[in-house]
Scaffold this motif. Structure first.
Motif, PDB file in Angstrom:
ATOM      1  N   LEU A 173     -36.396  88.053 -23.819  1.00  0.00           N
ATOM      2  CA  LEU A 173     -35.510  89.145 -24.213  1.00  0.00           C
ATOM      3  C   LEU A 173     -36.304  90.417 -24.485  1.00  0.00           C
ATOM      4  O   LEU A 173     -35.917  91.514 -24.066  1.00  0.00           O
ATOM      5  CB  LEU A 173     -34.679  88.758 -25.447  1.00  0.00           C
ATOM      6  CG  LEU A 173     -33.625  87.679 -25.270  1.00  0.00           C
ATOM      7  CD1 LEU A 173     -32.980  87.342 -26.614  1.00  0.00           C
ATOM      8  CD2 LEU A 173     -32.582  88.069 -24.239  1.00  0.00           C
ATOM      9  N   VAL A 174     -37.413  90.282 -25.172  1.00  0.00           N
ATOM     10  CA  VAL A 174     -38.276  91.430 -25.479  1.00  0.00           C
ATOM     11  C   VAL A 174     -38.828  92.040 -24.182  1.00  0.00           C
ATOM     12  O   VAL A 174     -38.823  93.262 -24.006  1.00  0.00           O
ATOM     13  CB  VAL A 174     -39.408  91.006 -26.436  1.00  0.00           C
ATOM     14  CG1 VAL A 174     -40.523  92.044 -26.482  1.00  0.00           C
ATOM     15  CG2 VAL A 174     -38.849  90.748 -27.823  1.00  0.00           C
ATOM     16  N   LYS A 175     -39.283  91.188 -23.273  1.00  0.00           N
ATOM     17  CA  LYS A 175     -39.827  91.689 -22.003  1.00  0.00           C
ATOM     18  C   LYS A 175     -38.757  92.427 -21.201  1.00  0.00           C
ATOM     19  O   LYS A 175     -39.022  93.487 -20.638  1.00  0.00           O
ATOM     20  CB  LYS A 175     -40.389  90.535 -21.181  1.00  0.00           C
ATOM     21  CG  LYS A 175     -41.664  89.938 -21.734  1.00  0.00           C
ATOM     22  CD  LYS A 175     -42.082  88.762 -20.872  1.00  0.00           C
ATOM     23  CE  LYS A 175     -43.342  88.096 -21.346  1.00  0.00           C
ATOM     24  NZ  LYS A 175     -43.700  86.950 -20.482  1.00  0.00           N
ATOM     25  N   ILE A 176     -37.563  91.862 -21.161  1.00  0.00           N
ATOM     26  CA  ILE A 176     -36.481  92.515 -20.423  1.00  0.00           C
ATOM     27  C   ILE A 176     -36.123  93.840 -21.079  1.00  0.00           C
ATOM     28  O   ILE A 176     -35.967  94.865 -20.398  1.00  0.00           O
ATOM     29  CB  ILE A 176     -35.249  91.590 -20.331  1.00  0.00           C
ATOM     30  CG1 ILE A 176     -35.557  90.364 -19.473  1.00  0.00           C
ATOM     31  CG2 ILE A 176     -34.045  92.350 -19.754  1.00  0.00           C
ATOM     32  CD1 ILE A 176     -34.517  89.245 -19.591  1.00  0.00           C
ATOM     33  N   ARG A 177     -35.990  93.840 -22.406  1.00  0.00           N
ATOM     34  CA  ARG A 177     -35.570  95.066 -23.096  1.00  0.00           C
ATOM     35  C   ARG A 177     -36.580  96.192 -22.905  1.00  0.00           C
ATOM     36  O   ARG A 177     -36.203  97.319 -22.585  1.00  0.00           O
ATOM     37  CB  ARG A 177     -35.343  94.786 -24.589  1.00  0.00           C
ATOM     38  CG  ARG A 177     -34.858  95.986 -25.342  1.00  0.00           C
ATOM     39  CD  ARG A 177     -33.519  96.473 -24.817  1.00  0.00           C
ATOM     40  NE  ARG A 177     -33.170  97.742 -25.456  1.00  0.00           N
ATOM     41  CZ  ARG A 177     -32.588  98.741 -24.829  1.00  0.00           C
ATOM     42  NH1 ARG A 177     -32.258  98.649 -23.555  1.00  0.00           N
ATOM     43  NH2 ARG A 177     -32.315  99.849 -25.476  1.00  0.00           N
ATOM     44  N   ALA A 178     -37.848  95.915 -23.081  1.00  0.00           N
ATOM     45  CA  ALA A 178     -38.857  96.963 -22.884  1.00  0.00           C
ATOM     46  C   ALA A 178     -38.834  97.446 -21.434  1.00  0.00           C
ATOM     47  O   ALA A 178     -38.944  98.651 -21.172  1.00  0.00           O
ATOM     48  CB  ALA A 178     -40.236  96.443 -23.261  1.00  0.00           C
TER      49      ALA A 178
END
Length: 149
Positions: free
Chosen positions: A36-41
């Motif tokens: 989720l963090v990778k996608i959001r950034a």
């Protein structure tokens, strides 16, 4: 689209170390949260390569289509846990750090859901994906999930 530079061919030692650190940090927190963090950034940075890669990896990790699709509107979507919301707010703040300072309430919420050790790991993970976004965009990298499978 052709890559401008193959980082693994042009600087194999540095590229392998960067990949190794990336993998180590990613493995230090729960996989669903990391994706989720990778996608959001990657959404914030407009990195098509990393969005393509990490949405595929999130699906393989069991993430739902709904949660992937709603990630760009995570603040309004009810399907994320408080821990995930704290991580996503931290991701937004650090990824957009040139636009505004990190607010104390953003940190306070992070601290409610993450131990100091986890805060460091998450912050490192955010730095890693922001780095990969810049490498991928700068060198026009492209990951094809079907080819990797």
């Amino acid at each position: 689209m052709n890559a401008r530079v193959d980082i693994f061919a042009s600087s194999p030692d540095i590229a392998r170390k960067w990949l190794g650190f990336s993998t180590e940090i990613a493995g230090s927190l729960e996989q669903e949260l990391v994706e989720l963090v990778k996608i959001r950034a990657s959404q914030i940075n407009n990195c098509a390569n990393c969005l393509n890669m990490h949405t595929a990896e999130a699906r393989r990790a069991g993430e739902s289509e709904q949660r992937i699709y709603l990630l760009s509107a995570w603040r309004e979507a009810p399907c994320y846990s408080d821990r995930e919301r704290a991580a996503l707010a931290w991701t937004d703040a650090l990824t957009r750090i040139s636009e505004a300072s990190v607010e104390q309430d953003t940190y306070d919420e992070l601290a409610r859901h993450f131990s100091p050790e986890e805060q460091v790991k998450l912050t490192m993970m955010i730095n890693v994906i922001n780095g990969w976004n810049r490498i991928a965009i700068g060198f026009k990298m492209w990951f094809e999930p079907a080819a990797a499978a």
